[in-house]
Scaffold this active site. Structure first.
Site, mmCIF file in Angstrom:
data_model
loop_
_atom_site.group_PDB
_atom_site.id
_atom_site.type_symbol
_atom_site.label_atom_id
_atom_site.label_comp_id
_atom_site.label_asym_id
_atom_site.label_seq_id
_atom_site.Cartn_x
_atom_site.Cartn_y
_atom_site.Cartn_z
ATOM 1 N N THR A 294 29.840 37.175 41.102
ATOM 2 C CA THR A 294 30.736 36.332 41.857
ATOM 3 C C THR A 294 32.172 36.515 41.604
ATOM 4 O OG1 THR A 294 29.121 34.669 41.490
ATOM 5 C CG2 THR A 294 31.482 33.912 41.868
ATOM 6 N N HIS B 43 28.878 30.903 46.166
ATOM 7 C CA HIS B 43 28.148 32.007 46.129
ATOM 8 C C HIS B 43 26.667 31.599 45.990
ATOM 9 C CE1 HIS B 43 27.775 36.375 43.962
ATOM 10 N NE2 HIS B 43 26.933 36.191 45.230
ATOM 11 N N GLU C 272 39.410 37.816 48.582
ATOM 12 C CA GLU C 272 41.126 37.953 48.626
ATOM 13 C C GLU C 272 41.576 39.305 48.981
ATOM 14 O OE1 GLU C 272 43.195 36.360 44.937
ATOM 15 O OE2 GLU C 272 41.392 36.518 44.013
#
Length: 126
Positions: free
Chosen positions: A32, A66, A40
């Protein structure tokens, strides 16, 4: 800067970005934290060419689900789309995929900052 800017970043799941390697779980599947980092990266890259001179963006919020595991050897890609600009705050919708479809999605916020001022506040050299 206007909403609608997009970028897609890609990686391959390998030993270095599994949950075991990153300390976020006990399985050799895409971690994750690695998925969030890819999201990002897509967001930062989407706006990098539109920033004022001397500026960058820093992450300040992630609200991500996730939803499905990805095995070692699979390619993963994350797309970020700038949805809202609120002064220096940039709000993105981010989605991650593998060959089977969506593996995660959510909202990511970044803040535009002046590089030099930001680093000087921390008292470090960059």
């Amino acid at each position: 800067m206007k909403s609608g800017l997009k970028h897609t970043s890609c990686t391959v799941v390998g030993d270095g970005n599994t949950a075991v390697a990153m300390g976020s779980g006990g399985l050799r599947v895409f971690a994750t934290p690695a998925m969030i980092a890819l999201m990002e990266n897509a967001a930062a890259t989407a706006v990098s060419g539109e920033l004022p001179a001397g500026s960058t963006t820093v992450g300040m919020l992630v609200n991500i689900v996730h939803s499905r595991a990805t095995a070692v050897g699979e390619e993963v890609w994350a797309t970020a789309e700038l949805r809202e600009v609120d002064g220096r705050k940039l709000i993105f919708h981010v989605t991650a995929f593998d060959s089977g479809g969506v593996i995660g999605e959510g909202v990511h916020e970044r803040m535009i900052v002046d590089r030099e001022k930001f680093i000087n506040k921390l008292g470090i050299k960059n």
